[in-house]
Design an enzyme around this catalytic site. Sequence first.
Site, mmCIF file in Angstrom:
data_model
loop_
_atom_site.group_PDB
_atom_site.id
_atom_site.type_symbol
_atom_site.label_atom_id
_atom_site.label_comp_id
_atom_site.label_asym_id
_atom_site.label_seq_id
_atom_site.Cartn_x
_atom_site.Cartn_y
_atom_site.Cartn_z
ATOM 1 N N ASP A 13 0.857 -1.186 0.000
ATOM 2 C CA ASP A 13 0.000 0.000 0.000
ATOM 3 C C ASP A 13 0.896 1.240 0.000
ATOM 4 O OD1 ASP A 13 -2.173 1.647 0.123
ATOM 5 O OD2 ASP A 13 -2.658 1.227 2.219
ATOM 6 N N ASP A 107 -2.725 2.384 -6.278
ATOM 7 C CA ASP A 107 -1.640 2.466 -5.294
ATOM 8 C C ASP A 107 -1.659 1.317 -4.287
ATOM 9 O OD1 ASP A 107 -3.948 3.212 -3.977
ATOM 10 O OD2 ASP A 107 -3.045 4.882 -2.897
ATOM 11 N N GLU A 108 -2.303 0.218 -4.639
ATOM 12 C CA GLU A 108 -2.473 -0.865 -3.671
ATOM 13 C C GLU A 108 -2.612 -2.194 -4.397
ATOM 14 O OE1 GLU A 108 -5.589 -1.854 0.010
ATOM 15 O OE2 GLU A 108 -5.982 -0.211 -1.390
#
Length: 396
Positions: A13, A107-108
């Site tokens: 993350d 983003d993860e």
Amino acid sequence: MNSDPHQSIIHLDMDAFYPAVEVLDNPELKGKPVIVGGSRNRGVVSSASYEARKFGVHSAQPMATAMRLCPHGIYLPVRMSRYHEVSDQIFEIFFRFTPLVEGLSIDEAFLDVTGSVRLFGRAEDIARKIKETVFKETGLTVSAGVAPSKFVAKIASDMDKPDGLTVVPPDGVREFLDPLPIRKMWGVGKVTQDALARLNIHTFKDLSQMQLQVLEKHFGKHGIKMQRLAMGMDEREVVPEHDAKSIGHEDTFEKDIIGLGLAKKELLSQAHRVAHRMRQEQVRGETVTLKVKYSDFTRITRSATLSEATDDASVIYSTACALLDKTAVGKRPVRLLGISISNLSTDSESQLSLFREGKSPLKRSKLNTALDSIQEKFGNKSIRPGTLITKRRDEP
């Protein structure tokens, strides 16, 4: 407690991704409270730096509230194309270590590195190497959780942010989960948390020890699922997802839109932006969805499925206008409008239909290619429909 205790899952993350990219591009912002989001009057916070979070600013919060909490913050607009660019760099790094990458957002991601251990070492070592590589090549930090299941890895990655690494071994899952407060349970919202509290369930251990009949009575099958997760039982596999499920664009207006004409201009602008992004990603879509949020925050969606997949703005726009007729736009003030297109397929999968109906689709394709080329060279506003040149937010 897992179906496969030898499975090695990493949840990665990025730390305050949008603000971090802004700091990356403008180092003068380092150490300052950076808030990325919509307009100051009507928008919401998309992401906030850790410096801003100290003031109580968080994602999904109205920008007006954020400004009251952090009046000296640096407020920046969302630059999604730039964030996607950096995200592509980061995911390319992830894929160096395993082909089993499941992206949850830009983003993860989850990574199954079970089959990578012989090549790169223990899962913990792989997580460290990924963190080091991401920082070396992008200048950004990422927090990681390593565990034998997706659920536990997801929780672990949030335990030591930013730039954290938390490892939960197979024989330490219950020791890790038991003392955690229920609010840490991924997917359990405030309403469910309050309902569990009324049953005197405050921790994962409380939930794991509650009689199953009681949980079924109050929560149905979801109660069974929650208890299994509280005990660390999660058999879900990492499912690689390379293609976007939908592509869209929406705008929240500083002043409510009243007139139908202005609403259609907004949709025309959005249709062109969506179509341009689709062509960049070399996909076409079949289902067009119109999203409307009225001034009283009531939200509705209307969808239509096309006979053939498209990446053409005129088709997307005309379909959205037809859907507009099924709403109260023009009769009620509108706070937000958005267009998205789903049921995506790659250009190669859609190619045959391009030549089915004579030369018209081929001409449109060549025209769109030319328009994209001009925009990429001179910017998004270098060429656009004449209707949009005089586009104003306050038109009736």
